[in-house]
Design an enzyme around this catalytic site. Sequence first.
Site, PDB file in Angstrom:
ATOM      1  N   GLU A  39      28.889  12.938  51.535  1.00  7.14           N
ATOM      2  CA  GLU A  39      29.044  13.283  50.117  1.00  7.14           C
ATOM      3  C   GLU A  39      30.514  13.433  49.729  1.00  7.14           C
ATOM      4  O   GLU A  39      30.921  13.045  48.643  1.00  7.14           O
ATOM      5  CB  GLU A  39      28.274  14.575  49.788  1.00  7.14           C
ATOM      6  CG  GLU A  39      26.761  14.398  49.756  1.00  7.14           C
ATOM      7  CD  GLU A  39      26.293  13.413  48.677  1.00  7.14           C
ATOM      8  OE1 GLU A  39      27.011  13.218  47.672  1.00  7.14           O
ATOM      9  OE2 GLU A  39      25.206  12.833  48.853  1.00  7.14           O
ATOM     10  N   TYR A 122      27.924  20.054  42.647  1.00  6.73           N
ATOM     11  CA  TYR A 122      27.214  18.813  43.009  1.00  6.73           C
ATOM     12  C   TYR A 122      27.034  18.715  44.522  1.00  6.73           C
ATOM     13  O   TYR A 122      25.933  18.484  45.027  1.00  6.73           O
ATOM     14  CB  TYR A 122      27.971  17.574  42.488  1.00  6.73           C
ATOM     15  CG  TYR A 122      27.410  16.328  43.115  1.00  6.73           C
ATOM     16  CD1 TYR A 122      26.242  15.768  42.618  1.00  6.73           C
ATOM     17  CD2 TYR A 122      27.992  15.760  44.248  1.00  6.73           C
ATOM     18  CE1 TYR A 122      25.664  14.661  43.233  1.00  6.73           C
ATOM     19  CE2 TYR A 122      27.424  14.657  44.872  1.00  6.73           C
ATOM     20  CZ  TYR A 122      26.263  14.114  44.349  1.00  6.73           C
ATOM     21  OH  TYR A 122      25.689  13.040  44.970  1.00  6.73           O
ATOM     22  N   ASP A 140      25.557  14.449  39.059  1.00  2.00           N
ATOM     23  CA  ASP A 140      26.808  13.703  38.907  1.00  2.00           C
ATOM     24  C   ASP A 140      26.670  12.765  37.712  1.00  2.00           C
ATOM     25  O   ASP A 140      25.695  12.854  36.948  1.00  2.00           O
ATOM     26  CB  ASP A 140      27.143  12.947  40.205  1.00  2.00           C
ATOM     27  CG  ASP A 140      26.124  11.846  40.505  1.00  2.00           C
ATOM     28  OD1 ASP A 140      25.137  11.712  39.758  1.00  2.00           O
ATOM     29  OD2 ASP A 140      26.336  11.105  41.482  1.00  2.00           O
TER      30      ASP A 140
END
Length: 343
Positions: A39, A122, A140
């Site tokens: 991520e 996020y 996002d």
Amino acid sequence: MNYPYVTEFRQSLVEWFEKEKRDLPWRHTKDPYKIWVSEVMLQQTRVDTVIPYYNRFMESFPTLELLAEAPQEYLLKHWEGLGYYSRARNLQAGVREVLESYGGIVPDNRHEISKLKGIGPYTAGAILSIAYNKPEHAVDGNVMRVLSRVLNIHDDIALPKTKKIFEAAVAELIDPENASSFNQGLMELGALICSPTSPKCLLCPVREYCTAFNEGEPENLPIKSKKVKMKHISYDVYVCEDEDGRILMEQRPEEGLLANMWQFPMVEQEDDSLIKFAHHHDLNVQAHQQILTFKHIFSHLTWHVNAYYMKSKTGEKGEWLTREQIELLPMPVPMLKIWQAIK
Ligand code: SF4
């Protein structure tokens, strides 16, 4: 939120994701550390670019202990070319915190995981849902685009506060049994089908439940105002009058801002602007005084104006005009303001 198709939407999305998802290396693991690395790498970087970096990174740092111990230069070498190097440093700092404060186990709740360096809302939601299957939002740009269309949300996504609206929407929509596939499904749908300019609605698994599709204009969403960067320039403006009462004027260039309008000579502010101005116009300035200070805001530009009045012998250069002549000239608002002050 009043959305009648929650169950159908969830089911269609999750089934589609489980069948159609791309085979990406970080989708072969539930290890929260590895999801975390993926991520962080995916922030600001395309999937295709990330894949070889991720694979190399995992060969060198397969556990968070190994990453925590790595010399920073060695770590940065693995990040070389990915850019945004603070991401790598924050990742390592966050991993060290996990070792020091959580016994090497990445926290499985938003409160604790959000305290780790470099983990925002996020990333926290992505790790919690993908690795731990917790029903946590991970919003996002892709997710905002998809949901603005499905739910017909017209709030401006350029405004930070709008994200909360989407987080609340995901919190209500998310499949509590399949949080991982639900969140990844939203992201995947945004990446593969629900693209910004030409969404492939006919291939979309949730089109039956999509308000924008049913209303016919999904491309008009999301609403995203352009961020305007305001430029600031400081000017000195000189109202220079000769012994006959004529005033020095100049016309702006034919193109650009306020094209062809007339103005009192203006120069970008510097320590010696007055000397340069006088020299340029062959002036013999006898006295000058500040008459006005103000700012004038254009759409992308702010002028900070200092206006001066001065007496001079008539110079060799420039347009020296009587007050009557000046009255007839087209002048922009800031110049009219100065003109009023002079009169
Ligand atoms: S139907 Fe079209 S606009 Fe709606 S979510 Fe699917 S791809 Fe996006």
